[in-house]
Design an enzyme around this catalytic site. Structure first.
Site, mmCIF file in Angstrom:
data_model
loop_
_atom_site.group_PDB
_atom_site.id
_atom_site.type_symbol
_atom_site.label_atom_id
_atom_site.label_comp_id
_atom_site.label_asym_id
_atom_site.label_seq_id
_atom_site.Cartn_x
_atom_site.Cartn_y
_atom_site.Cartn_z
ATOM 1 N N LYS A 116 6.320 15.543 -3.126
ATOM 2 C CA LYS A 116 5.533 15.128 -4.288
ATOM 3 C C LYS A 116 5.869 15.954 -5.532
ATOM 4 C CE LYS A 116 2.187 12.618 -1.714
ATOM 5 N NZ LYS A 116 2.662 12.947 -0.334
HETATM 6 C C1 LIG Z 1 2.794 11.947 0.588
HETATM 7 C C2 LIG Z 1 3.704 12.242 1.700
HETATM 8 C C3 LIG Z 1 4.278 11.211 2.464
HETATM 9 C C4 LIG Z 1 3.980 9.761 2.218
HETATM 10 O O1 LIG Z 1 4.511 9.298 1.012
HETATM 11 P P1 LIG Z 1 3.917 7.984 0.329
HETATM 12 O O2 LIG Z 1 4.599 7.884 -0.973
HETATM 13 O O3 LIG Z 1 2.430 8.212 0.204
HETATM 14 O O4 LIG Z 1 4.215 6.863 1.265
HETATM 15 C C5 LIG Z 1 5.167 11.570 3.469
HETATM 16 N N1 LIG Z 1 5.433 12.862 3.752
HETATM 17 C C6 LIG Z 1 4.879 13.864 3.050
HETATM 18 C C7 LIG Z 1 5.202 15.267 3.416
HETATM 19 C C8 LIG Z 1 4.003 13.599 2.008
HETATM 20 O O5 LIG Z 1 3.479 14.610 1.320
#
Ligand SMILES: *Cc1c(COP(=O)(O)O)cnc(C)c1O
Length: 495
Positions: free
Chosen positions: A112
């Site tokens: 993120k």
């Molecule tokens: C948020 C997240 C996901 C999922 O991603 P999305 O965009 O919500 O589908 C997968 N792995 C990690 C480590 C995350 O932080």
């Protein structure tokens, strides 16, 4: 060419990119979508010689068309800098026949950061462009990683405040520690009694609350979202799929035009949707492989055409994917409904009322780009174990879900295309689950001893993000019921 954004739920009222970024969610509760997906206007060969920031610019300039070159390049330069522990920003690592695209080299060691390190700059630039004088209040629901990444992106950014809600018993100890130790005068962190969906629903209700918005405006505040529904989160994520592709090209792992698969561990459907946009822009992509954990709503959706959230919510070792309502899926539904807001609105209201909807056969036929599958808890642990055993490479639980689903895909299809697995978190973020998967004997050790042991067995340095929280004091200890979220926000703002 200018691109405007409109809601997935009603026709008309297109807004500029900067307005869509500022608003987060459309007034009717829908998500902003670009009126069309632009095509890449540089050749793959040209892109292959560019740095991460340069590729990011070539992608984002096509979507954020009301930003000047200088503004956009400024945002990119401030985002992808020494907050990342590698100059390439998103390295590709080959292990056991697949490429792992490591998206966890930013400030909070999860993917993120890729979007949340740039969003505050896109947002403050957007505010300036639109003569916004009110203070921007970022409201975020998190299943763990968004929260910290958003806090760290927005901390002490002038003209903003950030309030993060997380499920009190639904995030890893390290995730929680990362959030509650967050510095910054403008940061607030709240644990709620409820799960991630409760937190997300509460936040969505506040965004849709017109009375609340009017009251806030009167007091000089305006909400915005850092959640993955913000177009300012989604579009920066398109960049790393393009980057991964052109780096494979540069390293001669693929030929120009050769289609690759992207395997994405999925929760809210933002990351994989970005890969879908990359494909629609003309990037040669074969399958988008959607990997779920035991909360396998999306797997069921791709196999049956019915999305059904009426089921038990599972707490898994990949908590950032413990989600029953994948918000960003709405953008795909809108698209496969033929960009028809009425059809989409109908399905979304069924989802709200009955917790389920079924798409038409015609819509289902347009999901051929996707393959969905899931990994059980046991399979996830075994994947971490076996990959380590075979190659010495250590992956986190989320990435392991994707790696396991990729194996299932290979078995199902025999497809020999080069495949890129989105590696969404550092194993240091989920150390206990990871180390336990490698060997049960580690389970009795303390979290930080496990961190040191992980460093030894993997030959990788302990990330700065982990070092920092070893001794950091807890600065946030607020807990509230899921029904008290609005009250809590007003209290924090002192209004
Ligand atoms: C948020 C997240 C996901 C999922 O991603 P999305 O965009 O919500 O589908 C997968 N792995 C990690 C480590 C995350 O932080």
């Amino acid at each position: 060419m200018e691109i405007l954004y409109h809601s997935t739920r009603t026709e008309g009222n297109p807004v500029t990119a900067s307005k869509a970024i500022l608003k987060g969610l459309a007034d009717d509760g829908g998500l902003f979508v670009p009126e069309r997906i632009p095509a890449l206007d540089r050749s793959l060969e040209e892109l292959s010689h560019m740095t991460y920031g340069e590729v990011a610019y070539e992608v984002m300039k096509l979507y954020f068309t009301d930003f000047t070159e200088e503004e956009l390049k400024g945002c990119i330069a401030r985002a992808y800098d020494s907050k990342f522990d590698t100059e390439v920003i998103a390295p590709l690592v080959e292990a056991d026949g697949a490429y792992y695209l490591e998206l966890f080299h930013g400030a909070t060691i999860a993917f993120k950061d890729m979007a949340l390190s740039i969003l505050p700059h896109l947002l403050t630039t957007s505010a300036r462009k639109n003569h916004v004088t009110k203070e921007i209040v970022i409201l975020t629901a998190t299943s763990g990683d968004t929260g910290k990444a958003a806090l760290s992106g927005f901390a002490d950014v002038e003209g903003t405040r950030i309030i993060v809600f997380y499920p009190k018993n639904g995030v890893s100890p390290i995730q929680e520690k990362q959030m509650v130790t967050q510095k910054g005068k403008n940061t607030y962190v709240v644990g709620i009694h409820g799960n991630f969906d409760d937190a997300q629903t509460g936040v969505k209700q506040m965004f849709a609350d017109k009375e609340l918005a009017a009251y806030m405006a009167e007091k000089g505040f305006q909400f915005s979202s850092a959640n993955s529904i913000n177009i300012g989160r989604l579009i920066p994520q398109v960049a790393y799929y393009v980057y991964a592709y052109v780096k494979l090209l540069e390293e001669e792992k693929i030929k120009a035009g050769e289609a690759v698969n992207f395997v994405v561990p999925t929760g809210n459907f933002g990351n994989i949707l970005a890969a879908f946009y990359a494909k629609q822009m003309g990037l040669p992509v074969h399958k988008l492989i959607c990997a779920s954990n035991e909360n396998k709503v999306l797997y069921d959706f791709f196999t049956t055409g019915t999305y059904d959230r009426n089921r038990e919510f599972m707490l898994t070792s990949s908590p950032s994917m413990d989600i029953l309502v994948s918000s960003n899926l709405e953008r795909l539904i809108y698209r496969i409904a033929g960009d028809d807001p009425d059809k989409n609105r109908e399905l979304m209201s069924e989802l709200r009322q009955d917790g389920r909807y079924t798409i038409t056969e015609e819509m289902k036929a347009q999901l051929a780009d996707f393959y969905g599958n899931y990994a059980s808890e046991e399979e996830t642990a075994r994947t971490i174990h076996d990959l380590y055993d075979k190659t010495g490479y250590v992956i986190d639980t989320h990435t392991a879900v994707a790696s396991c689903v990729y194996k299932k895909y290979l078995k199902d299809t025999g497809d020999a295309s080069v495949s890129v697995i989105a590696s969404t978190a550092s194993p240091y973020k989920f150390t206990r689950s990871v180390m336990k998967a490698i060997d049960e004997k580690y389970d009795h050790m303390s979290d930080f001893d496990l961190v040191d042991r992980l460093s030894e067995i993997s030959g990788t340095a302990v990330p700065r993000a982990i070092e920092e929280i070893r001794t950091a004091p807890v600065l946030h200890d607020h807990v509230c019921d899921k029904t008290e979220m609005k009250q809590t926000v007003l209290e924090f703002l002192g209004i």
